[in-house]
Design a protein around this motif. Structure first.
Motif, PDB file in Angstrom:
ATOM      1  N   UNK A 154       4.809  47.780   0.535  1.00  0.00           N
ATOM      2  CA  UNK A 154       6.180  48.088   0.939  1.00  0.00           C
ATOM      3  C   UNK A 154       6.953  48.779  -0.178  1.00  0.00           C
ATOM      4  N   UNK A 155       6.829  48.257  -1.379  1.00  0.00           N
ATOM      5  CA  UNK A 155       7.521  48.872  -2.515  1.00  0.00           C
ATOM      6  C   UNK A 155       6.970  50.267  -2.782  1.00  0.00           C
ATOM      7  N   UNK A 161       8.477  57.714  -0.524  1.00  0.00           N
ATOM      8  CA  UNK A 161       9.469  58.433   0.282  1.00  0.00           C
ATOM      9  C   UNK A 161      10.595  58.967  -0.598  1.00  0.00           C
ATOM     10  N   UNK A 162      11.079  58.138  -1.497  1.00  0.00           N
ATOM     11  CA  UNK A 162      12.199  58.528  -2.354  1.00  0.00           C
ATOM     12  C   UNK A 162      11.830  59.703  -3.256  1.00  0.00           C
ATOM     13  N   UNK A 163      10.578  59.747  -3.710  1.00  0.00           N
ATOM     14  CA  UNK A 163      10.158  60.803  -4.643  1.00  0.00           C
ATOM     15  C   UNK A 163       9.590  62.019  -3.915  1.00  0.00           C
ATOM     16  N   UNK A 244      18.264  53.391  -0.872  1.00  0.00           N
ATOM     17  CA  UNK A 244      17.731  54.599  -1.505  1.00  0.00           C
ATOM     18  C   UNK A 244      16.954  55.457  -0.508  1.00  0.00           C
ATOM     19  N   UNK A 245      16.165  54.831   0.364  1.00  0.00           N
ATOM     20  CA  UNK A 245      15.412  55.574   1.368  1.00  0.00           C
ATOM     21  C   UNK A 245      16.351  56.280   2.336  1.00  0.00           C
ATOM     22  N   UNK A 251      19.852  63.378   2.734  1.00  0.00           N
ATOM     23  CA  UNK A 251      19.862  64.623   1.960  1.00  0.00           C
ATOM     24  C   UNK A 251      18.765  65.593   2.410  1.00  0.00           C
ATOM     25  N   UNK A 252      17.744  65.094   3.118  1.00  0.00           N
ATOM     26  CA  UNK A 252      16.568  65.921   3.420  1.00  0.00           C
ATOM     27  C   UNK A 252      16.323  66.119   4.918  1.00  0.00           C
ATOM     28  N   UNK A 253      17.274  65.806   5.761  1.00  0.00           N
ATOM     29  CA  UNK A 253      17.056  65.849   7.211  1.00  0.00           C
ATOM     30  C   UNK A 253      17.568  67.113   7.885  1.00  0.00           C
TER      31      UNK A 253
END
Length: 502
Positions: A154-155, A161-163, A244-245, A251-253
Motif C-alpha cells: 500500500x505504501x 503514484x505520487x512520483x 498526497x495521491x 494536478x495531472x488529470x
C-alpha cells in the motif's frame, strides 16, 4: 536485549493480555500474533475505548458497560446489529470495488471495447468474496504476517503514484495550482454547497471501519497499547498518503471532467492513468491497485468475522451456537467467516435491482457503523456520572468531551446526508436505498428483540462471562446483586467481569 529477556517480556505481555481479557469476562480463545504495525492496514479510529477494553466485541461491549441498567441491553443490541451489518457491508463494498477494478482492467486491455454485464461483474465479485473467506480461515500467525505484505504494498503504491504520475503526464494535461486546488465542478442538479457535502461519501468510506482493529484485539500482543497506536498509525499514514495521491491526481488529470467521469472503463482514475501512462503503463499500475483493493477486502473480512464471532459469543445473532465455534486446527472462527461471506454475497446481489441499489451498500458501510460509533461514544458521556469511567493506557484527557461532541455531531449529520439521492429530482430507479436496507435490518432486529416470549428482551443480558469456562446469563449490576444474595462468584469477580473502566 538478550533472547532470554525478550522471551520473558513476551510472556509477561501475554499474561497481561490474558488477565485484561479475563477482567472483561472472557477467556483467551484466539492466538495473539498481531503486532502494532500489522494493525495499520486493518484499522482506522476508536482510540480511548479500544485502550480501556480491547475485546473483539468492541462497540456493543462498551455500550453495554457504559449505559445504565434500564437501557444497556437494548442499546447494546442495536449497536451490535448496526456494527455487524456495517462490517458485512464493508466487505461487500470493498470487494465490489475490486470486481469493478478487475473489469476496468479488461476494458483497458480492450481499449474500451469491453463493457461488462452485471452478471459478469457479480460472478467476479463472488469469487473475490469466497477467496477472502478462505484466506481468513487460516491461522492467526499466517493472517498477521500477511498484514506486513499489505502495509508495504500500500505504501509503495502510493509513492509510485505520487512520483510516476507527474513524470508521465503530458504537459497539456497538467493543471495549474489555481485549477487543481480551487476549481469546483458540479455534475449534479443539487446546489453547489450540498453537492460538495455529498461528495464526502468517497473519503469517509475510504477511512471508515475505525473499529476494525478492535475486533481483532484478542489476537494482538499488548492489545491495550498496540490497538490504539495501530489505529493512529493507520489514520496518519492513510491521511497523509491519501491526501498526497489526491493532490497528484488533481494536478495531472487535465480539465475534461465530464470525459473522465464518463470513461468507458467505468473508473475515472483508470482514465486519468490511461491518459498519462498509455495502455501498457496503465495496466501495470492498475494491477497494483487491484492487489491493494483485494488486500483491503481480506482485512475487512477478518474484522467482520471477529465482530460476528463476538456477538454470537453473547448469543445475540441467529444460529449463535453454530457461529460461536473455534476451529480446532486453525484456532480461528471459521463458521463466522463464512457467515460474513454469505451476507456480503447477498448484499452484492442488489446489483440486479439497479445501480443505485448496489451503491447503497457503500453508504451502509458508513452509516451503519456511524450509528454504532455514535451510540457508544454518546453513552460514555450521557451517563458519565453513573458509569465510573476509568481510562486505559491511552487517553485523550481533557480533550475527551470536545472530541466526543464533535465526533457524534459529525457522524449523525453525515449519516442523514448519505440518505439523500445523488440527484435532487429523482425517481424509483435513481433513489438512494440506503435507508431502506439499513432501516430494514435495524427494524427487524428490534422486532426480534421485542418478539413475544422468544425475543431478546426476555433473555439477552449483554456480554456473558466465559472466563470460568461457562457462560452465565448475568452481567454487570445484575451479577453483582446476585453475589450479594449468596451467589457463588465473589463481588470482586462480578466487578471485574463488568469492565476495566468500572
Amino acid at each position: 536485549m538478550s533472547a532470554d529477556i525478550r522471551k520473558q517480556r513476551k510472556h509477561a505481555i501475554a499474561r497481561a493480555d490474558e488477565e485484561l481479557l479475563a477482567e472483561l469476562g472472557y477467556k483467551q480463545e484466539f492466538r495473539r500474533a498481531f503486532r502494532p504495525i500489522e494493525w495499520a492496514v486493518a484499522s482506522f479510529f476508536i482510540l480511548k475505548l479500544a485502550s480501556a477494553a480491547p475485546t473483539s466485541g468492541g462497540l456493543y461491549f462498551w455500550t453495554h458497560s457504559l449505559s445504565p441498567p434500564k437501557w444497556r441491553n437494548l442499546l447494546a443490541w442495536i449497536v451490535g446489529y448496526a456494527n455487524t451489518i456495517g462490517s458485512i457491508a464493508g466487505i461487500a463494498s470493498v470487494d465490489w470495488g475490486a470486481a469493478i477494478q478487475i473489469m476496468a482492467a479488461a476494458g483497458i486491455a480492450s481499449h474500451g471495447s469491453f463493457t461488462p454485464t452485471n452478471s459478469q461483474t457479480f460472478g467476479v465479485y463472488v469469487g473475490i468474496v469466497l477467496s477472502h473467506a478462505a484466506i481468513c480461515c487460516m491461522g492467526t500467525n499466517v493472517l498477521a504476517r500477511l498484514q506486513n505484505v499489505y502495509v508495504a504494498l500500500n505504501i509503495l503504491l502510493c509513492l509510485v503514484v505520487i512520483i510516476a504520475l507527474p513524470a508521465a503526464t503530458p504537459r497539456e494535461l497538467k493543471n495549474s495550482a489555481s485549477y487543481a486546488l480551487g476549481n469546483f465542478t458540479n455534475l449534479y442538479d443539487w446546489p453547489n454547497g450540498f453537492a460538495f457535502i455529498l461528495s464526502f461519501l468517497a473519503p469517509l468510506w475510504t477511512i471508515c471501519s475505525f473499529d476494525s482493529a478492535v475486533h481483532i484485539s484478542e489476537e494482538a500482543s499488548n492489545a491495550a497499547i498496540a490497538v490504539p497506536w495501530g489505529i493512529i498509525w493507520a489514520i496518519g499514514m492513510g491521511g497523509v498518503l491519501g491526501w498526497a495521491v489526491n493532490v497528484t491526481l488533481a494536478f495531472c488529470m487535465g480539465q475534461d471532467i465530464e470525459g473522465i467521469m464518463g470513461s468507458s472503463f467505468g473508473q475515472p482514475m483508470a482514465q486519468i492513468f490511461f491518459n498519462s501512462f498509455g495502455q501498457k503503463g496503465t495496466l501495470a499500475m492498475w494491477s497494483f491497485i487491484i492487489i491493494a483493493q483485494y488486500m483491503m477486502g481480506s482485512s475487512i473480512m477478518l474484522a467482520a468475522s471477529r465482530q460476528s464471532f463476538a456477538f454470537a459469543r453473547d448469543g445475540a445473532l441467529p444460529f449463535s451456537s453454530w457461529l460461536y465455534r473455534m476451529n480446532s486446527f486453525t484456532k480461528t472462527p471459521v463458521n463466522s467467516v463464512w457467515f460474513c461471506a454469505a451476507g456480503a454475497i447477498a448484499l452484492g446481489a442488489l446489483v440486479f435491482a439497479g445501480t443505485q441499489a448496489v451503491n447503497a451498500v457503500f453508504a451502509i458501510s458508513v452509516t451503519a457503523l456511524y450509528v454504532a460509533y455514535s451510540i457508544a461514544i454518546a453513552s460514555r458521556w450521557i451517563w458519565r456520572k453513573e458509569n465510573g469511567w476509568t481510562p486505559g493506557a491511552f487517553s485523550l484527557g481533557a480533550w475527551s468531551g470536545l472530541c466526543a461532541f464533535i465526533s457524534v455531531t459529525w457522524m449523525m449529520s453525515m449519516s442523514i446526508v448519505f440518505f439523500f439521492p445523488t440527484t435532487e429530482h429523482t425517481n424509483a430507479q435513481e433513489m438512494n436505498y440506503t435507508v431502506v436496507v439499513l432501516g430494514g435490518v435495524l427494524i427487524l432486529s428490534l422486532v426480534w428483540f421485542y418478539f413475544p416470549v422468544y425475543g431478546g428482551v426476555h433473555w439477552f443480558k449483554g456480554p456473558v462471562r466465559t472466563v470460568e469456562g461457562h457462560a452465565p446469563q448475568k452481567w454487570g449490576t445484575e451479577l453483582e446483586q446476585d453475589t450479594k444474595e449468596g451467589g457463588t462468584d465473589s463481588i470482586d469477580q462480578a466487578k471485574a467481569g463488568e469492565a476495566v473502566f468500572f
